[in-house]
Design a protein around this motif. Structure first.
Motif, short mmCIF file in Angstrom:
data_model
loop_
_atom_site.label_atom_id
_atom_site.label_comp_id
_atom_site.label_asym_id
_atom_site.label_seq_id
_atom_site.Cartn_x
_atom_site.Cartn_y
_atom_site.Cartn_z
N ALA A 236 -0.88 0.94 12.94
CA ALA A 236 -0.73 -0.05 11.87
C ALA A 236 -1.12 0.59 10.55
O ALA A 236 -1.90 1.56 10.50
N ALA A 237 -0.56 0.08 9.47
CA ALA A 237 -0.87 0.61 8.15
C ALA A 237 -0.77 -0.50 7.13
O ALA A 237 0.00 -1.46 7.28
N ILE A 238 -1.56 -0.39 6.07
CA ILE A 238 -1.40 -1.25 4.91
C ILE A 238 -1.07 -0.37 3.71
O ILE A 238 -1.46 0.78 3.63
N CYS A 239 -0.30 -0.96 2.81
CA CYS A 239 0.09 -0.24 1.62
C CYS A 239 0.11 -1.22 0.46
O CYS A 239 0.68 -2.32 0.58
N SER A 240 -0.51 -0.87 -0.65
CA SER A 240 -0.54 -1.73 -1.83
C SER A 240 0.56 -1.34 -2.80
O SER A 240 0.99 -0.17 -2.84
N PHE A 241 1.01 -2.33 -3.58
CA PHE A 241 2.13 -2.13 -4.49
C PHE A 241 1.80 -2.69 -5.87
O PHE A 241 1.00 -3.63 -5.99
N PRO A 242 2.44 -2.15 -6.91
CA PRO A 242 2.18 -2.65 -8.26
C PRO A 242 2.76 -4.04 -8.50
O PRO A 242 2.37 -4.72 -9.46
N LEU A 267 1.61 -9.92 1.88
CA LEU A 267 0.62 -10.80 1.27
C LEU A 267 0.62 -10.52 -0.23
O LEU A 267 0.60 -9.35 -0.63
N ASP A 268 0.65 -11.57 -1.04
CA ASP A 268 0.57 -11.33 -2.48
C ASP A 268 -0.89 -11.09 -2.87
O ASP A 268 -1.82 -11.29 -2.07
N GLY A 269 -1.10 -10.64 -4.12
CA GLY A 269 -2.44 -10.27 -4.55
C GLY A 269 -3.44 -11.40 -4.46
O GLY A 269 -4.60 -11.21 -4.07
N GLY A 270 -3.02 -12.62 -4.81
CA GLY A 270 -3.92 -13.76 -4.73
C GLY A 270 -4.35 -14.05 -3.31
O GLY A 270 -5.51 -14.41 -3.06
N THR A 271 -3.44 -13.89 -2.37
CA THR A 271 -3.77 -14.14 -0.97
C THR A 271 -4.73 -13.08 -0.44
O THR A 271 -5.65 -13.39 0.31
N VAL A 272 -4.51 -11.83 -0.84
CA VAL A 272 -5.43 -10.76 -0.43
C VAL A 272 -6.84 -11.09 -0.94
O VAL A 272 -7.84 -10.90 -0.22
N LYS A 273 -6.94 -11.60 -2.16
CA LYS A 273 -8.24 -11.97 -2.71
C LYS A 273 -8.90 -13.06 -1.86
O LYS A 273 -10.10 -13.01 -1.56
N MET A 274 -8.12 -14.07 -1.45
CA MET A 274 -8.65 -15.13 -0.60
C MET A 274 -9.13 -14.57 0.74
O MET A 274 -10.19 -14.95 1.24
N PRO A 287 -0.39 -6.95 -4.36
CA PRO A 287 0.60 -7.21 -3.30
C PRO A 287 0.54 -6.13 -2.23
O PRO A 287 0.42 -4.93 -2.55
N MET A 288 0.62 -6.53 -0.99
CA MET A 288 0.36 -5.61 0.11
C MET A 288 1.35 -5.84 1.24
O MET A 288 1.71 -6.97 1.55
N LEU A 289 1.79 -4.75 1.86
CA LEU A 289 2.53 -4.81 3.11
C LEU A 289 1.60 -4.37 4.24
O LEU A 289 0.91 -3.35 4.13
N LEU A 290 1.60 -5.15 5.29
CA LEU A 290 0.86 -4.82 6.51
C LEU A 290 1.90 -4.57 7.59
O LEU A 290 2.71 -5.44 7.91
#
Length: 474
Positions: A236-242, A267-274, A287-290
């Motif tokens: 598994a991997a996560i990757c953040s995006f601008p 997941l959008d940035g706000g959701t990652v924060k939550m 914003p992140m892809l899992l």
């Protein structure tokens, strides 16, 4: 003091009379398995939807066998009393609400794994078996059941709503993974559909008709499902995006290149924060892809390298790899807890959930316009998506006692659904229609198709006792 919600945002309650003679017969047949206690009825008269103030069922029968279900339905048929099947109550669209009154049949005690045919990659279970329970039962045989809607839903409920979830991009939905059913009809007759064979041309495909019927055509008492070998290697991997657009463009490129990714979640940035606040994680709040990759060690490595290269072309950074089961569990637990993290972020709120799905080539068009509208509304929301198959969910967080917030959320949902339909998508990728999407289904399918559904419903359930008031109005 807040004004009441407009009537078009409330379910229509048209409860039928439940005769005393029926309740007496129910108690005589089921004894302690039947409850009319208010607390029990209220528990079975609500789900995870934002609908409130619907009266609970008149009684709850805790079925422990197919015979129990058949006997309860026969009594309901005799007295023309509605009956609603209940699994674990994780529905999001009002499927469980007793808008026509009647009783609830709780199948959670029907929770036995009946047969595991490892050599044929199939298992037969009772409807109250949950997905985690099934996977625990088959893992010693080196197998797993891949459908993962997030909640530990029951197999019966998942089949009834045609659920899918995070693994659907590779393994499909319940539609592709249910082979056969045992079902109690509206007359209380027990029938079987399908078989354990991988294909059949024998008559009408009743299994596919019942999968996704949301308890309106029959009550499932056994479900035979496909199993799959546990992958030799999982990474598994996560990757953040601008930006969300960069993450979505990456997803589209991955799918169009035919890379057999097993999971691809946004997941959008706000959701990652939550999620960070809820699960005490330190993920980058962007914003992140899992993602998850299944296969041989070499194949998994190749897939991951291709995806990392594609992501890099779209500004992806901060790849974090999770190769151990503990690391993967940590990441997927964070994803599955996104709903609860969002609810906790606004105490006392409810979520108006969306469930659109569009062709993968139209994903960016649909998603980005919807994000802009949600941001402009000022309403807090979370955004997650099984974007590998074009399915995504907004959860608009509202005060259930504030009609203005409810109207704003419903207006956003309305525009989102019609945008998806204009792009040749659907109003529901996996949650089902229930109460909430009845109008959207009419817009999507057209009156001719809805009338065909009504014809089937009237033929199989002439007295309209099986979960009435759901999917469409008769």
């Amino acid at each position: 003091m807040n004004a009441p919600l407009p009537t078009h945002l409330l379910p229509t309650v048209n409860a039928r009379e439940v005769p005393a003679a029926f309740l007496d017969a129910l108690q005589a047949r089921f004894g302690a398995q039947c409850s009319t206690a208010l607390a029990v009825r209220e528990q079975h008269g609500r789900d995870e939807s934002a609908f409130t103030h619907v009266p609970p069922p008149a009684a709850v029968v805790f079925a422990e066998s197919t015979a129990d279900v058949a006997d309860a339905v026969r009594l309901c048929a005799k007295h023309r009393v509605p009956v609603i099947p209940f699994g674990v109550g994780s529905s999001l669209e009002g499927h469980l609400l007793a808008v026509h009154g009647g009783i609830s049949i709780d199948v959670s005690r029907m929770n036995r794994v009946l047969h595991i045919h490892a050599e044929d990659l199939t298992a037969t279970v009772q409807p109250g078996v949950t997905r985690k329970q099934l996977n625990e039962a088959v893992k010693s045989a080196g197998l797993f059941f891949p459908i993962d809607p997030g909640a530990d839903a029951s197999i019966g409920g998942m089949a009834a709503t045609r659920a899918s979830g995070t693994n659907a991009v590779r393994y499909g939905t319940m539609r592709e993974n249910v082979l056969a059913l045992e079902v109690v009809t509206a007359r209380g007759e027990v029938i079987r559909t399908g078989s354990r064979a991988r294909k059949s041309s024998a008559g009408y495909d009743l299994t596919r008709l019942l999968v996704g019927s949301e308890g309106t055509l029959g009550i499932m008492t056994e479900v035979t499902v496909r199993l799959y070998p546990l992958p030799e290697a999982i990474s598994a991997a996560i990757c953040s995006f601008p930006s969300i657009e960069a993450a979505v463009r990456t997803t589209i490129a991955i799918i169009q290149m035919g890379i057999p990714i097993a999971r691809c979640e946004l997941l959008d940035g706000g959701t990652v924060k939550m999620v960070n606040a809820y699960a005490k994680l330190g993920l980058r709040e962007e914003p992140m892809l899992l993602m998850e990759f299944h296969g041989s060690p070499t194949g998994v490595q190749e897939q991951a390298e291709w995806v990392q290269e594609i992501a890099g072309e779209h500004g992806g950074q901060a790849f974090e790899w999770a190769t151990t089961p503990e690391e993967r569990t940590r990441l997927w637990t964070a994803r599955h807890n996104a709903y609860f993290a969002a609810i906790q972020s606004k105490p006392g709120c409810r979520a108006i959930s969306t469930d659109t799905c569009v062709p993968i080539s139209r994903l960016a068009d649909c998603l980005l316009d919807s994000v802009a509208e949600a941001d402009a509304s000022g309403l807090p929301y979370f955004l997650v998506g099984h974007v590998g198959d074009g399915n995504f969910h907004f959860g608009y967080l509202i005060d259930p006692d504030n009609p203005q917030e409810r109207q704003t959320a419903e207006a956003l949902n309305d525009r989102l659904v019609h945008r998806a339909l204009a792009l040749e998508g659907t109003c529901t990728g996996e949650h089902g229609v229930g109460l909430h999407k009845i109008g959207f289904l009419r817009d999507e399918a057209g009156e001719g198709a809805i009338e065909m559904m009504r014809t089937l419903k009237r033929a199989l359930d002439p007295d309209n006792i099986l979960n009435p008031g759901k999917i469409f109005a008769l």
